[in-house]
Design an enzyme around this catalytic site. Structure first.
Site, PDB file in Angstrom:
ATOM      1  N   GLY A   1       0.813  -1.212   0.000  1.00  0.00           N
ATOM      2  CA  GLY A   1       0.000   0.000   0.000  1.00  0.00           C
ATOM      3  C   GLY A   1       0.847   1.262   0.000  1.00  0.00           C
ATOM      4  O   GLY A   1       2.080   1.201   0.069  1.00  0.00           O
TER       5      GLY A   1
ATOM      6  N   TYR B   1     -16.940   1.286   6.279  1.00  0.00           N
ATOM      7  CA  TYR B   1     -15.481   1.396   6.374  1.00  0.00           C
ATOM      8  C   TYR B   1     -15.074   2.017   7.714  1.00  0.00           C
ATOM      9  O   TYR B   1     -14.240   1.460   8.446  1.00  0.00           O
ATOM     10  CB  TYR B   1     -14.929   2.220   5.213  1.00  0.00           C
TER      11      TYR B   1
END
Length: 300
Positions: free
Chosen positions: A14, A129
């Site tokens: 990431g 989320y």
């Protein structure tokens, strides 16, 4: 010769994980950043296997399920990675007596506050989320007393997909960009996040009494998405890259499956006080990333 200091980094592919691997670490520190095939935060067995690979002195959990809109329809997947994964890591690190540093998000807040959020402010995620990341925070703080949760926001970098790179791509395709202008926040460099995580992690390894708990890290200053886009365009034009004019629109003009907080501004005073980390202005980050991407494009 001193024994190596092994640190496990999740989410190595990431934005933040890649920066953690590229910034300089002291001699003797060995970073382990397994691929998702080797460490899947949604799979407890793979987490345990990865943790057993070396005598880790600390874990930095920079991995997450981050598809904010898709999470609304993939609740179990989001909670597996963002809540169950940190729960397992908290158990493993507590049992080993080592610190855990968890990366979290501004999405734990509902955005209704008019001032920047401080760490003690009430949480109230607007979507799946944010709720899954909050569950991860609570699991880490309850599961390992030697833990830090570091919330950040509006992450930008040279790697992977992010708002800055999207704006540059769209600027090469169209003359006007319509960008939301009524959500306020603090753009933050992935490289700066990695540097802050490094300071916190090394201090926690060296000092059993290092400060723990929740901290905020964002770059200094604030803007809107439209304001950020305008700055990106200005810096890109200066560097000879693509540029377009920016038209501010409302959140209502750009509906998304997941609601975003109208105010994502975070106060970093506690982090500066406890860890001596003073974030630089977000404009410096934008200029640095744009220059780097422009140099890459010119060399291609």
């Amino acid at each position: 010769m001193a024994e190596p200091i092994h640190i496990l980094v999740t989410g190595g592919a990431g934005q933040v994980g890649l920066e953690l691997q590229s910034i300089g670490w002291p001699e003797g520190v060995v970073l382990h950043a397994p691929t998702r095939a080797e460490l899947d935060l949604g799979d407890a067995a793979s987490i345990r296997a990865a943790f057993a690979a070396a005598p880790f002195a600390a874990v930095i959990n920079a991995g997450a399920y981050t598809a904010v809109d898709r999470a609304e329809g993939e609740v179990a997947m989001a909670f597996a990675a963002n809540a169950m994964g940190p729960t397992v890591l908290a158990d493993l690190t507590r049992a080993a007596g080592v610190p855990l540093v968890q990366v979290s998000t501004d999405y734990v807040f509902d955005g209704s506050k008019t001032e920047p959020y401080v760490e003690e402010d009430p949480v109230g995620p607007l979507g799946v989320y944010g709720a899954s990341k909050l569950a991860g925070e609570l699991a880490v703080l309850a599961g390992n007393p030697r833990s830090v949760v570091m919330r950040t926001a509006w992450v930008l970098g040279v790697h992977r997909a992010n708002f800055l790179k999207t704006m540059l791509r769209l600027a090469a395709e169209r003359p006007v960009l319509r960008v939301v202008g009524d959500q306020h926040g603090c753009p933050t460099g992935a490289r700066d996040i990695a540097a802050a995580l490094k300071v916190i992690t090394l201090r926690m390894i060296a000092d059993a009494d290092a400060p723990t708990g929740v901290y905020h890290f964002v770059n200094a200053g604030e803007t809107t998405w439209a304001g950020l886009a305008t700055e990106i365009m200005a810096r890109s034009a200066e560097a000879g890259g693509p540029s377009a004019s920016v038209e501010a629109i409302t959140t209502a003009d750009y509906p998304t499956p997941a609601k975003r907080p109208a105010n994502s501004r975070l106060s970093t005073a506690r982090l500066t006080r406890d860890y001596g980390i003073a974030p630089r202005p977000w404009q410096d980050v934008v200029a640095e990333i744009v220059a780097e991407l422009n140099a890459e494009r010119a060399a291609a």
